[in-house]
Write an enzyme that holds these catalytic residues in place. Sequence first.
Site, short mmCIF file in Angstrom:
data_model
loop_
_atom_site.label_atom_id
_atom_site.label_comp_id
_atom_site.label_asym_id
_atom_site.label_seq_id
_atom_site.Cartn_x
_atom_site.Cartn_y
_atom_site.Cartn_z
N LYS A 177 -9.42 -2.98 5.39
CA LYS A 177 -8.69 -2.26 6.55
C LYS A 177 -9.52 -1.47 7.64
O LYS A 177 -10.23 -0.58 7.28
CB LYS A 177 -7.91 -1.19 5.74
CG LYS A 177 -7.16 -1.68 4.58
CD LYS A 177 -6.06 -0.73 3.89
CE LYS A 177 -7.01 0.07 2.99
NZ LYS A 177 -6.31 1.21 2.15
N THR A 208 0.80 9.83 9.09
CA THR A 208 0.45 8.30 8.36
C THR A 208 -0.01 8.91 7.01
O THR A 208 -0.64 8.12 6.35
CB THR A 208 -0.69 7.89 9.13
OG1 THR A 208 -1.80 8.94 9.18
CG2 THR A 208 -0.29 7.50 10.35
N GLY A 210 -0.35 8.67 2.93
CA GLY A 210 0.33 7.49 2.18
C GLY A 210 0.30 6.16 2.61
O GLY A 210 0.52 5.24 1.76
N THR A 211 -0.57 5.72 3.80
CA THR A 211 -0.43 4.31 4.09
C THR A 211 -1.26 3.57 3.11
O THR A 211 -0.67 2.49 2.83
CB THR A 211 -1.17 4.22 5.75
OG1 THR A 211 -2.40 5.01 5.58
CG2 THR A 211 -0.24 4.89 6.56
N GLY A 212 -2.39 4.10 2.79
CA GLY A 212 -3.15 3.00 1.68
C GLY A 212 -2.33 2.60 0.18
O GLY A 212 -2.27 1.68 -0.01
N CYS A 213 -1.95 3.90 0.11
CA CYS A 213 -1.08 3.70 -1.29
C CYS A 213 0.04 2.82 -1.04
O CYS A 213 0.31 1.79 -1.93
CB CYS A 213 -0.47 4.98 -1.97
SG CYS A 213 -1.73 6.31 -2.18
#
Length: 264
Positions: A177, A208, A210-213
């Site tokens: 990412k 933003t 929580g984007t990875g989860c």
Amino acid sequence: MTVLTPPRVLTVAGSDSGGGAGIQADLKTMLALGVHGMSVIAAVTAQNSVGVQGYWELPPEAVRAQLGSVLGDIGAQAVKTGMLASPALVEIVAETLGGYPAPVVVDPVGVSKHGDSLLAPEAVATLRERLLPVATVVTPNLWEVEQLTSVKVEDERDLRRAAEAILRLGPTWALIKGGHLPGEPVDLLTDGVQEHVFRAGRLDNRHTHGTGCTLASAIASYLALGEDVPGAVGKAKDYVTGAIGKGFPLGAGIGPVDHAWRWR
């Protein structure tokens, strides 16, 4: 009347008391994408919009029991892992999922959005050596790439080198990412043979959390719905881009992405 059971997806992660990331984000994502979400809680955080004030691991026997309860009875078409906190918990999860016949999406969570550590330093080697080899897809950000491989990504040209280093640790696919690079966000997905580049416009929204989860859970959900890995990643990226665009303020700091953006 026939009632159909939706595909089932299990998340193994930490609880975010603020509701923007972790187990809470995972289950919201799964509901939004039409799968039945289930959870194994590995740790509990005291967390809000300005940071993580503390976290507490669950006992290893509690994590093992949750895994056995869900997978032994209900089963899952895909599994996503997030915050696992300690070597003992990583070991239990890797041991269980290594023998389970479903794709595994590993989000190698090391720090929170605010820079707070969520993985004990001594757990990094266990994550690298035990969990990544059982992963179908691993989704590190640039900091996590460096933590796991010592490869520092400074521009888009380094993404391939980072992916190669991650693949040497054993997962089938690596999704690097690149959202923290300058310029337009770009991610690289590869299994060492195929390569897929995903681009999106940079959105002017600081909310933003929580984007990875959310991305990892969306990938797992689409895999459970029958997509192949490139298709699942592409659809997950579209979902997350929309969720970031509708991220909203919450508390005094960084608000969450909007998991329900398609419904509003």
